[in-house]
Write an enzyme that holds these catalytic residues in place. Structure first.
Site: not given
Ligand code: 13P
Length: 253
Positions: A10-12, A96, A98, A235-236
């Site tokens: 998930n590149w956000k 999600h 967020e 994520g990151g």
């Molecule tokens: P991180 O791997 O950056 O903690 O993020 C997890 C996430 O929210 C994936 O959707």
């Protein structure tokens, strides 16, 4: 039969179109020949089309990070399931934390989005997970239960075959604080049990449950060793081809 592992990035809100293409080109090389793990990436909306063109003929699947439940119309700023399908998205991430935390998503709106996605033939990565406060109060299972019952309201058995759950404890997202394999496994067991109760043993057995929250090449193997952890939503660490590939290739470590 053990479920096929599923690792998604998930590149956000990261990567311009050019940066996305660079990353995807790197991934195509480093993930070549991967067959025993399903892989998906969720770039930002602005890069989806370019990335989908670049992914032609590749086994890496594409996912949208969200969608709206209407097919089209006067909904400024929204993206419909039809639009994601058109550019070859296979999955949509829905619910999600967020989105819940910053953009007012509720179990009810998550449910509407999931239904709309499934109706258009998209597969869904349905996210659930408690905040630190909820965990400290000891209501983490109650929260998961509420999110599952609300998010999956009126979703039938057949549709469930196109759904993946991602358990992402909010306190572990982007904090470097991973849930221990034991903590994650407990939550995954609880979720599977709940699905067994709401649907059937077969649906529960086949359901893939990803873990998300500070997943890295260093901790993936111990997480994946747990019976009910079937993959990861990253994520990151998914923003770098080398580190994401190492996560996908956890079996080789
Ligand atoms: P991180 O791997 O950056 O903690 O993020 C997890 C996430 O929210 C994936 O959707």
């Amino acid at each position: 039969m053990k479920r096929l592992p599923f690792i998604a990035g998930n590149w956000k809100m990261n990567k311009t179109v050019e940066e996305s293409l660079d990353l995807v080109r790197g991934l195509k090389v480093s993930l070549q020949g991967i067959e025993d793990v399903e892989v998906a990436i969720a770039p930002p909306f602005t890069a989806l089309y370019a990335v989908s063109q670049e992914l032609k003929g590749s086994s890496i699947h594409l996912a949208g990070q969200n969608l709206f439940w209407e097919e089209k119309g006067a909904f400024t700023g929204e993206i419909s399931p039809v639009m994601l399908k058109e550019i070859h998205c296979r999955y949509a991430i829905i619910g999600h934390s967020e989105r819940r935390q910053y953009f007012g998503e509720t179990d009810e709106t998550v449910n509407r989005r999931i239904k709309a996605a499934l109706k258009q033939g998209l597969k869904v990565i349905f996210c659930v997970g408690e905040t630190l406060e909820e965990r400290e109060k000891g209501i983490n299972f109650l929260v998961a239960e509420r999110q599952i019952e609300g998010g999956l309201k009126d979703i039938g058995e057949t549709a469930m075959q196109s759904l993946v759950v991602a358990y992402e404890p909010v306190w572990a997202i982007g904090t470097g604080k991973t849930a221990t394999p034991r903590q994650a496994e407990e939550a995954h067991q609880f979720i599977r049990q709940k699905i067994r109760f709401l649907y059937s043993p077969k649906i529960a057995e086949n359901l893939r449950i990803q873990y998300g929250g500070s997943v890295t090449p260093e901790n993936i193997k111990s997480l994946m060793a747990e019976e009910d952890i079937d993959g990861a939503l990253v994520g990151g660490t998914s923003l770098n081809a080398e580190s994401f590939s190492r996560i996908v290739r956890f079996k080789e470590m």
